[in-house]
Design an enzyme around this catalytic site. Structure first.
Site, mmCIF file in Angstrom:
data_model
loop_
_atom_site.group_PDB
_atom_site.id
_atom_site.type_symbol
_atom_site.label_atom_id
_atom_site.label_comp_id
_atom_site.label_asym_id
_atom_site.label_seq_id
_atom_site.Cartn_x
_atom_site.Cartn_y
_atom_site.Cartn_z
ATOM 1 N N TRP A 114 -5.812 100.927 35.473
ATOM 2 C CA TRP A 114 -6.504 102.030 36.050
ATOM 3 C C TRP A 114 -7.471 101.445 35.649
ATOM 4 O O TRP A 114 -8.665 100.850 34.981
ATOM 5 C CB TRP A 114 -6.473 103.350 34.865
ATOM 6 C CG TRP A 114 -7.774 103.766 35.375
ATOM 7 C CD1 TRP A 114 -8.417 104.563 36.228
ATOM 8 C CD2 TRP A 114 -9.610 104.010 34.685
ATOM 9 N NE1 TRP A 114 -9.455 105.372 36.666
ATOM 10 C CE2 TRP A 114 -10.021 104.399 35.230
ATOM 11 C CE3 TRP A 114 -9.469 103.084 33.583
ATOM 12 C CZ2 TRP A 114 -11.709 105.216 34.853
ATOM 13 C CZ3 TRP A 114 -11.251 103.568 33.105
ATOM 14 C CH2 TRP A 114 -11.619 104.520 33.380
ATOM 15 N N GLU B 257 -3.436 103.864 39.010
ATOM 16 C CA GLU B 257 -3.546 105.457 38.496
ATOM 17 C C GLU B 257 -4.709 105.214 38.816
ATOM 18 O O GLU B 257 -5.967 104.853 39.703
ATOM 19 C CB GLU B 257 -3.909 105.632 36.759
ATOM 20 C CG GLU B 257 -4.537 106.683 36.174
ATOM 21 C CD GLU B 257 -4.844 106.403 34.744
ATOM 22 O OE1 GLU B 257 -5.123 105.528 34.013
ATOM 23 O OE2 GLU B 257 -5.418 107.663 34.432
ATOM 24 N N LYS C 108 -8.017 108.113 40.824
ATOM 25 C CA LYS C 108 -9.010 108.924 40.262
ATOM 26 C C LYS C 108 -10.091 109.232 41.218
ATOM 27 O O LYS C 108 -10.397 108.687 41.939
ATOM 28 C CB LYS C 108 -9.671 108.026 38.386
ATOM 29 C CG LYS C 108 -10.633 108.536 38.137
ATOM 30 C CD LYS C 108 -11.175 108.579 36.659
ATOM 31 C CE LYS C 108 -12.568 109.590 36.093
ATOM 32 N NZ LYS C 108 -12.310 108.497 34.686
ATOM 33 N N ASP D 101 -2.989 111.486 36.533
ATOM 34 C CA ASP D 101 -3.415 111.873 35.057
ATOM 35 C C ASP D 101 -4.154 113.720 35.985
ATOM 36 O O ASP D 101 -4.589 112.687 36.734
ATOM 37 C CB ASP D 101 -4.602 111.298 34.375
ATOM 38 C CG ASP D 101 -4.528 111.704 33.748
ATOM 39 O OD1 ASP D 101 -5.663 112.509 33.185
ATOM 40 O OD2 ASP D 101 -5.548 110.133 32.947
ATOM 41 N N HIS E 33 -7.325 113.559 36.508
ATOM 42 C CA HIS E 33 -8.161 113.224 37.122
ATOM 43 C C HIS E 33 -8.534 113.541 38.599
ATOM 44 O O HIS E 33 -8.346 113.453 40.090
ATOM 45 C CB HIS E 33 -7.497 112.066 37.663
ATOM 46 C CG HIS E 33 -8.038 110.871 36.605
ATOM 47 N ND1 HIS E 33 -7.799 109.750 36.438
ATOM 48 C CD2 HIS E 33 -8.191 111.324 35.241
ATOM 49 C CE1 HIS E 33 -7.745 108.793 35.464
ATOM 50 N NE2 HIS E 33 -8.367 110.228 34.550
ATOM 51 N N HIS F 100 -0.435 110.939 32.670
ATOM 52 C CA HIS F 100 -0.598 110.960 31.765
ATOM 53 C C HIS F 100 -1.621 112.332 31.201
ATOM 54 O O HIS F 100 -2.016 113.317 32.615
ATOM 55 C CB HIS F 100 -2.435 110.102 32.291
ATOM 56 C CG HIS F 100 -2.331 108.395 31.757
ATOM 57 N ND1 HIS F 100 -3.571 107.663 31.798
ATOM 58 C CD2 HIS F 100 -1.237 107.866 30.752
ATOM 59 C CE1 HIS F 100 -3.053 106.532 30.954
ATOM 60 N NE2 HIS F 100 -2.463 106.390 30.614
ATOM 61 N N ASP G 259 -13.317 115.654 33.982
ATOM 62 C CA ASP G 259 -12.330 114.774 33.307
ATOM 63 C C ASP G 259 -12.604 114.489 31.127
ATOM 64 O O ASP G 259 -12.863 113.260 30.717
ATOM 65 C CB ASP G 259 -12.122 113.597 34.039
ATOM 66 C CG ASP G 259 -10.829 112.608 33.312
ATOM 67 O OD1 ASP G 259 -10.142 113.149 32.650
ATOM 68 O OD2 ASP G 259 -11.501 111.458 33.781
ATOM 69 N N ASP H 56 -11.037 114.872 28.638
ATOM 70 C CA ASP H 56 -9.661 114.016 27.868
ATOM 71 C C ASP H 56 -9.955 115.065 26.788
ATOM 72 O O ASP H 56 -10.188 114.346 25.269
ATOM 73 C CB ASP H 56 -10.631 112.565 27.888
ATOM 74 C CG ASP H 56 -9.444 111.786 29.117
ATOM 75 O OD1 ASP H 56 -8.444 112.444 29.079
ATOM 76 O OD2 ASP H 56 -9.917 111.732 29.376
ATOM 77 N N ASP I 60 -3.112 110.748 27.560
ATOM 78 C CA ASP I 60 -4.760 110.504 27.480
ATOM 79 C C ASP I 60 -5.340 111.263 26.861
ATOM 80 O O ASP I 60 -5.847 111.814 27.959
ATOM 81 C CB ASP I 60 -4.249 109.714 28.890
ATOM 82 C CG ASP I 60 -5.442 109.102 28.673
ATOM 83 O OD1 ASP I 60 -6.541 109.000 28.033
ATOM 84 O OD2 ASP I 60 -6.047 108.760 30.187
HETATM 85 C C1 RNT Z 1 -9.746 106.991 32.682
HETATM 86 C C2 RNT Z 1 -8.144 106.967 32.194
HETATM 87 C C3 RNT Z 1 -7.846 106.080 31.707
HETATM 88 C C4 RNT Z 1 -7.629 105.629 30.822
HETATM 89 C C5 RNT Z 1 -6.840 104.852 29.667
HETATM 90 C C6 RNT Z 1 -7.403 104.635 28.208
HETATM 91 O O1 RNT Z 1 -10.463 108.169 33.350
HETATM 92 O O2 RNT Z 1 -7.412 108.434 32.465
HETATM 93 O O3 RNT Z 1 -6.188 106.055 32.450
HETATM 94 O O4 RNT Z 1 -8.237 107.234 30.224
HETATM 95 O O5 RNT Z 1 -6.165 104.094 30.572
HETATM 96 ZN ZN ZN Z 2 -5.748 108.203 32.160
#
Ligand code: RNT
Ligand code: ZN
Length: 407
Positions: A177, A218, A220, A251, A254, A278, A286, A288, A317
């Site tokens: 990523w 990955e 985004k 993810d 994203h 993820h 995003d 998290d 994640d």
């Molecule tokens: C960031 C991505 C990525 C990170 C990790 C730490 O938006 O989701 O995967 O969160 O690699």
């Molecule tokens: Zn991620």
């Protein structure tokens, strides 16, 4: 009749074999991210997360050394059921500060740890929170020397993944990523993407053992400070993956908030063999947040089960620095597993047959009935069979009092 037996009967009436579901659940591996334990800081550059990602909160007691992080992860292993892997980032290298020279030596202690705990390792190059990220760019930077630095990092990470795979006798997933992007409208959108493609080609042309090392890519849509444009967009990622036989990683934080990853899984799996996830909880962006047992997590896990859990690699994640980090870790992982259990307790053949007969009336009624079946009693039995304490809050609070509060 005990609670479990009575619950089992209710599922049986719906045509579901509970014991079979529990057998399947315990074998589905969850690749648990190491970075919930220290707010994505790591041990090499020690910089707070940047590159479009951010942790918020300042809860005391975070891990600041490998020993502390390992000790905290021990708690996570103890308090979660099922099969687990540990997902490391290159920034968690021990005694290294140059990412272009990071190597297996810097991960020897992690391999020893994995062997001791009998778990497998996954890996991630770290293209963020570092002084060599220039103007927010890494592999797509116009300056060749910056790109070369990160290409070297990417190749080293494939070598480290190969070392993990050999030492632990299992495959190692390595996720790429890159935060590359711009805050405002660029004048050139395709240039950075072509440079990114070229850099990735250079990394993946390193002759790594393809039977053991599985790179993933990955995408985004945007990040904090990179609102206008990200180089590795969804389309870039899927086209690159398909053309180069690299596994895509999705993810669920994203995408635009109205886009659902639960709907993307089957679309992607129509064209590729395997996909990595993820699992996170985006709150308006995003963000998290810790994974919750919510509608979308359940819907994602239903797709995992329906499409075949051997085709989807599940990784977590998320990072919450505002609450006890071990509790955050455990809550999120358990919620992924609860959602998997919920999905496994669906009479999926029957439900599909309703869809194929266009009986959406019955399908809706059945979907709603399933929501109120006693899942909690089945979950408790799963914990009991796995020898895992139901009340993890008590254990976490005790650990906080004895260990975290002394840091
Ligand atoms: C960031 C991505 C990525 C990170 C990790 C730490 O938006 O989701 O995967 O969160 O690699
Ligand atoms: Zn991620």
């Amino acid at each position: 009749m005990g609670r479990f037996e009575s619950a089992k009967l209710q599922y049986k009436e719906m045509g579901v074999d509970v014991d079979k579901a529990l057998e399947v659940l315990k074998e589905i591996p969850i690749s648990i991210h190491c970075w919930q334990g220290d707010d994505v800081v790591g041990f090499d550059s020690k910089l707070a997360a940047s590159g479009g990602i951010q942790t918020t909160g300042n809860y005391p007691g975070k891990a600041t050394t490998p020993k502390e992080l390992m000790s905290d992860f021990d708690e996570v292993l103890k308090l979660t059921p099922g099969k687990k892997r540990l997902n490391l980032h290159a920034s968690y290298a021990i005694d290294n500060d140059d990412r272009s020279n990071v190597s297996p030596i810097h991960f020897r202690r992690w391999v020893d740890y994995a062997k001791e705990k009998n778990i497998k390792l996954d890996f991630n190059p770290t293209f963020f929170s570092h002084k060599m990220v220039k103007d927010g760019l890494t592999l797509s930077h116009p300056d060749k020397s910056i790109r070369d630095y990160w290409i070297k990092h990417g190749i080293n990470c494939l070598k480290i993944a190969e070392y993990f795979a050999n030492e632990l006798d299992d495959v190692c997933y390595v996720n790429f990523w890159m935060p590359d992007g711009f805050k405002d409208y660029p004048a050139d959108r395709i240039g950075p993407r072509i440079r990114m493609q070229d850099s990735l080609n250079k990394i993946f042309s390193y002759p790594y053992d393809k039977s053991k090392v599985i790179p993933t890519l990955e995408s985004k849509v945007f990040g904090i400070g990179v609102e206008a444009y990200t180089v590795v967009s969804s389309e870039f990622c899927l086209c690159y993956s398909l053309k180069n036989n690299i596994m895509p990683l999705v993810d669920n934080g994203h995408y635009h908030p109205t886009e659902m990853v639960s709907d993307k899984i089957s679309s992607i799996l129509t064209f590729v063999d395997k996909l990595m996830l993820h699992v996170t909880r985006p709150m308006r962006w995003d963000s998290d947040h810790v994974v919750s047992f919510d509608d979308e997590t359940r819907e994602i896990m239903k797709e995992v089960i329906r499409c075949g859990s051997n085709r989807i690699v599940i990784a977590t994640d998320y990072f919450d620095a505002s609450i006890n980090r071990i509790s955050a870790w455990v809550t999120g992982v358990r919620n992924v597993q609860k959602a998997l259990l919920y999905a496994l307790l669906e009479p999926s053949h029957y439900l599909k047959s309703l869809q194929d007969k266009n009986d959406f009336t019955s399908l809706q009624v059945k979907h709603e009935q399933l929501k109120l079946l006693p899942l909690g009693d089945i979950w408790d039995e799963f914990l009991r069979r796995e020898n895992v304490e139901k009340d993890y809050l008590k254990v976490v609070k005790e650990y906080e009092k004895n260990i975290l509060s002394n840091r």
